[in-house]
Design a protein around this motif. Structure first.
Motif, short mmCIF file in Angstrom:
data_model
loop_
_atom_site.label_atom_id
_atom_site.label_comp_id
_atom_site.label_asym_id
_atom_site.label_seq_id
_atom_site.Cartn_x
_atom_site.Cartn_y
_atom_site.Cartn_z
N VAL A 1 68.97 -6.21 71.54
CA VAL A 1 69.17 -4.84 71.06
C VAL A 1 69.14 -4.79 69.53
CG1 VAL A 1 70.86 -2.94 70.91
CG2 VAL A 1 70.38 -4.03 73.12
N ILE B 1 68.71 3.62 74.47
CA ILE B 1 68.23 2.32 74.95
C ILE B 1 68.77 2.10 76.35
CG2 ILE B 1 68.18 -0.16 74.50
CD1 ILE B 1 68.95 0.58 71.55
N PHE C 1 63.86 3.72 74.79
CA PHE C 1 63.56 2.30 74.83
C PHE C 1 64.19 1.66 76.06
CE2 PHE C 1 63.63 3.54 70.38
CZ PHE C 1 62.51 2.92 69.84
#
Length: 229
Positions: A161, A14, A120
């Motif tokens: 998140v 991420i 992501f």
């Protein structure tokens, strides 16, 4: 960077956007001046444009918190108008200004995806800005999801998140970012944190608590190759 063989191999990575993937000052500095020129024209702000350094130091914050720091004496209505202008000028600027990703970003992301890593973005920015940057620089297709506080109305990066992890069934991830909010988001969600020390927008303690620091984006690939299940 000193390779630490104990890092767990991630199923997903991420990324923060500003100061991590995107060299934000290439867009934000000219846009910053445009916003305040327009606010003065609309009689919503008087005086000199706040220092560029002040605006850059706020990267990673939610927009409402940015304006509280940059123009604390202005009203809520002025802050919201500044939101509108910032997005308008940023989207236009992505088409007209020579903006940049950090060196090696597109190539490294491509190689990570080829190795089966799910990619992501989780950003405290506005939805159209985050997606606009990814599209303007030809990297949008590499991501499984582009998450932004603007789209999901989350109150913190930690909350954003968590939403991402839950929605995509991810249990083992790396959180990669350049601000304390990224470190906090990773740690509070029990994930590995890779701190990006190359942007230089924050203070020395900004990345305290990261599992490892990298001084260039390309180091991520080496770090991934040395990680283990």
């Amino acid at each position: 960077m000193t390779i630490q063989p104990g890092l767990p191999k991630p199923e997903a990575i991420i990324f923060d956007m500003d100061g991590t993937l995107f060299k934000t000052e290439t867009l934000l500095i000219p846009v910053h001046h445009q916003v305040f020129e327009q606010l003065r024209l609309e009689k919503l702000y008087e005086g000199a444009t706040p220092p560029e350094e002040l605006m850059l130091s706020c990267l990673g914050m939610l927009l409402e918190d940015i304006w509280k720091k940059v123009i604390p004496d202005s009203s809520e209505a002025v802050h919201r108008r500044a939101d509108e202008l910032l997005l308008e000028f940023e989207l236009a600027g992505l088409k007209t200004h020579p903006t940049e990703l950090y060196p090696g970003v597109a190539d490294t992301l491509t190689k990570l995806k080829q190795r089966g890593v799910r990619l992501f973005v989780a950003s405290n920015g506005l939805e159209h800005y985050v997606k606009g940057v990814a599209e303007a620089h030809g990297i949008a297709h590499l991501f499984e999801g582009l998450y932004s506080a603007g789209q999901y109305q989350t109150a913190s990066k930690t909350e954003l998140v968590k939403l991402l992890l839950d929605r995509h069934g991810v249990s083992r991830a790396w959180m990669v970012g350049d601000r304390s909010s990224d470190v906090e988001a990773g740690k509070q969600n029990h994930q590995t944190v890779i701190g990006c020390a190359y942007a230089g927008f924050g203070h020395d303690q900004e990345l305290e608590g990261s599992d490892i620091l990298i001084s260039s984006f390309e180091e991520l690939l080496e770090l991934f190759e040395h990680s283990h299940l």
